[in-house]
Design a protein around this motif. Sequence first.
Motif, PDB file in Angstrom:
ATOM      1  N   GLY A  92      15.370  -7.855   4.621  1.00 48.07           N
ATOM      2  CA  GLY A  92      16.646  -7.474   5.108  1.00 48.07           C
ATOM      3  C   GLY A  92      17.727  -8.330   4.037  1.00 48.07           C
ATOM      4  O   GLY A  92      17.369  -9.215   3.460  1.00 48.07           O
ATOM      5  N   VAL A  93      18.755  -7.472   4.037  1.00 46.52           N
ATOM      6  CA  VAL A  93      19.745  -7.953   2.944  1.00 46.52           C
ATOM      7  C   VAL A  93      21.108  -7.770   3.806  1.00 46.52           C
ATOM      8  O   VAL A  93      21.610  -6.862   4.459  1.00 46.52           O
ATOM      9  CB  VAL A  93      19.787  -6.875   1.913  1.00 46.52           C
ATOM     10  N   LEU A  94      21.879  -8.924   3.572  1.00 47.56           N
ATOM     11  CA  LEU A  94      23.039  -8.903   4.430  1.00 47.56           C
ATOM     12  C   LEU A  94      24.197  -9.086   3.126  1.00 47.56           C
ATOM     13  O   LEU A  94      23.921  -9.527   1.995  1.00 47.56           O
ATOM     14  CB  LEU A  94      23.240 -10.231   5.358  1.00 47.56           C
ATOM     15  N   ASP A  95      25.653  -8.427   3.401  1.00 55.07           N
ATOM     16  CA  ASP A  95      26.566  -8.877   2.385  1.00 55.07           C
ATOM     17  C   ASP A  95      27.259 -10.301   2.653  1.00 55.07           C
ATOM     18  O   ASP A  95      26.837 -11.058   3.601  1.00 55.07           O
ATOM     19  CB  ASP A  95      27.502  -7.651   2.530  1.00 55.07           C
ATOM     20  N   GLY A  96      28.169 -10.518   1.892  1.00 59.13           N
ATOM     21  CA  GLY A  96      28.752 -11.655   2.107  1.00 59.13           C
ATOM     22  C   GLY A  96      29.477 -12.085   3.306  1.00 59.13           C
ATOM     23  O   GLY A  96      30.262 -13.056   3.557  1.00 59.13           O
ATOM     24  N   CYS A  97      29.704 -11.180   4.269  1.00 60.42           N
ATOM     25  CA  CYS A  97      30.433 -11.414   5.654  1.00 60.42           C
ATOM     26  C   CYS A  97      29.308 -11.407   6.807  1.00 60.42           C
ATOM     27  O   CYS A  97      29.567 -11.336   7.844  1.00 60.42           O
ATOM     28  CB  CYS A  97      31.269 -10.008   6.012  1.00 60.42           C
ATOM     29  N   ALA A  98      28.136 -11.424   6.223  1.00 58.37           N
ATOM     30  CA  ALA A  98      26.994 -11.463   7.048  1.00 58.37           C
ATOM     31  C   ALA A  98      26.765 -10.063   7.849  1.00 58.37           C
ATOM     32  O   ALA A  98      26.194 -10.152   9.195  1.00 58.37           O
ATOM     33  CB  ALA A  98      27.061 -12.671   8.032  1.00 58.37           C
ATOM     34  N   ARG A  99      26.937  -9.196   7.039  1.00 60.93           N
ATOM     35  CA  ARG A  99      26.676  -7.817   7.842  1.00 60.93           C
ATOM     36  C   ARG A  99      25.666  -7.124   6.946  1.00 60.93           C
ATOM     37  O   ARG A  99      25.468  -7.491   5.792  1.00 60.93           O
ATOM     38  CB  ARG A  99      28.037  -6.919   7.863  1.00 60.93           C
ATOM     39  N   VAL A 100      24.892  -6.014   7.432  1.00 65.33           N
ATOM     40  CA  VAL A 100      23.898  -5.551   7.119  1.00 65.33           C
ATOM     41  C   VAL A 100      24.522  -4.762   5.658  1.00 65.33           C
ATOM     42  O   VAL A 100      25.226  -4.128   5.669  1.00 65.33           O
ATOM     43  CB  VAL A 100      23.244  -4.398   7.701  1.00 65.33           C
ATOM     44  N   ASP A 101      23.659  -4.966   4.461  1.00 65.05           N
ATOM     45  CA  ASP A 101      24.276  -4.498   3.334  1.00 65.05           C
ATOM     46  C   ASP A 101      23.491  -3.126   3.371  1.00 65.05           C
ATOM     47  O   ASP A 101      22.432  -2.907   2.770  1.00 65.05           O
ATOM     48  CB  ASP A 101      23.764  -5.564   1.957  1.00 65.05           C
ATOM     49  N   VAL A 102      23.990  -2.280   3.705  1.00 65.30           N
ATOM     50  CA  VAL A 102      23.477  -0.762   4.110  1.00 65.30           C
ATOM     51  C   VAL A 102      23.069  -0.377   2.712  1.00 65.30           C
ATOM     52  O   VAL A 102      21.867   0.406   2.445  1.00 65.30           O
ATOM     53  CB  VAL A 102      24.530   0.142   4.561  1.00 65.30           C
ATOM     54  N   ALA A 103      23.908  -0.323   1.754  1.00 65.99           N
ATOM     55  CA  ALA A 103      23.689   0.333   0.336  1.00 65.99           C
ATOM     56  C   ALA A 103      22.519  -0.219  -0.221  1.00 65.99           C
ATOM     57  O   ALA A 103      21.573   0.565  -0.473  1.00 65.99           O
ATOM     58  CB  ALA A 103      24.651   0.365  -0.477  1.00 65.99           C
ATOM     59  N   ARG A 104      22.356  -1.575  -0.302  1.00 63.50           N
ATOM     60  CA  ARG A 104      21.326  -2.143  -1.124  1.00 63.50           C
ATOM     61  C   ARG A 104      19.990  -2.182  -0.364  1.00 63.50           C
ATOM     62  O   ARG A 104      18.985  -1.938  -0.758  1.00 63.50           O
ATOM     63  CB  ARG A 104      21.708  -3.796  -1.446  1.00 63.50           C
ATOM     64  N   THR A 105      20.053  -2.134   1.117  1.00 59.47           N
ATOM     65  CA  THR A 105      18.883  -2.046   1.936  1.00 59.47           C
ATOM     66  C   THR A 105      18.411  -0.614   1.718  1.00 59.47           C
ATOM     67  O   THR A 105      17.075  -0.561   1.621  1.00 59.47           O
ATOM     68  CB  THR A 105      19.333  -2.496   3.340  1.00 59.47           C
ATOM     69  N   ARG A 106      19.336   0.464   1.767  1.00 56.75           N
ATOM     70  CA  ARG A 106      18.666   1.848   1.668  1.00 56.75           C
ATOM     71  C   ARG A 106      17.987   2.075   0.220  1.00 56.75           C
ATOM     72  O   ARG A 106      17.038   2.610   0.116  1.00 56.75           O
ATOM     73  CB  ARG A 106      19.945   2.702   1.589  1.00 56.75           C
ATOM     74  N   GLN A 107      18.598   1.425  -0.680  1.00 51.64           N
ATOM     75  CA  GLN A 107      17.850   1.200  -2.214  1.00 51.64           C
ATOM     76  C   GLN A 107      16.370   0.858  -2.025  1.00 51.64           C
ATOM     77  O   GLN A 107      15.430   1.405  -2.548  1.00 51.64           O
ATOM     78  CB  GLN A 107      18.666   0.567  -3.181  1.00 51.64           C
ATOM     79  N   LEU A 108      15.985  -0.478  -1.255  1.00 49.87           N
ATOM     80  CA  LEU A 108      14.847  -0.841  -1.151  1.00 49.87           C
ATOM     81  C   LEU A 108      14.104  -0.212  -0.241  1.00 49.87           C
ATOM     82  O   LEU A 108      12.951   0.078  -0.652  1.00 49.87           O
ATOM     83  CB  LEU A 108      15.094  -2.419  -0.719  1.00 49.87           C
TER      84      LEU A 108
END
Length: 170
Positions: A92-108
């Motif tokens: 699970g990867v979140l961004d600085g606002c505690a939202r799902v980091d869609v781009a990075r998670t999609r990469q993984l």
Amino acid sequence: MQVEICVESVESAIAAERGGAQRVELCSDLLEGGVTPSAGLIKLVRQQIGIGLFTMIRPRGGDFCYTDLEFEVMQQDIRQARDLGADGVILGVLDGCARVDVARTRQLVELAGPLPVTFHRAIDMTPDPRAALDDVVETGAARVLTSGGAPRVTEGLSTVACMVKKAGRS
């Protein structure tokens, strides 16, 4: 119903299989919420059990907002888990606002392919887990592990039920 047991040792994985589990989630440091297990642990668990083996991909405890170097570690850990015989990964990867980091998670998720990815309880740390579900779906993750944003799933059952319905699996 599939039974998945979270384990952090070879002995626990063997016991989970003997107890009827269909899959284990292999982590280290469960007191910290689980981090990536060592290559040696993954390899030995794979040698000892015949059930599904999903490996936690989490470079450290704490939040789920990772630096560029931590993100690189996650990529290397995914490759290694796949090479060692894991059947899937949990991350699970979140961004600085505690939202799902869609781009990075999609990469993984793409890197993990063809292994399925479970988006873990990082979703429970988002401002609105129900809304975050749409972002997780957008990443391509196959599953979500959640307690409905509550400390215990028994307290978040209504949110989990809404998420299941929203995902079209009611």
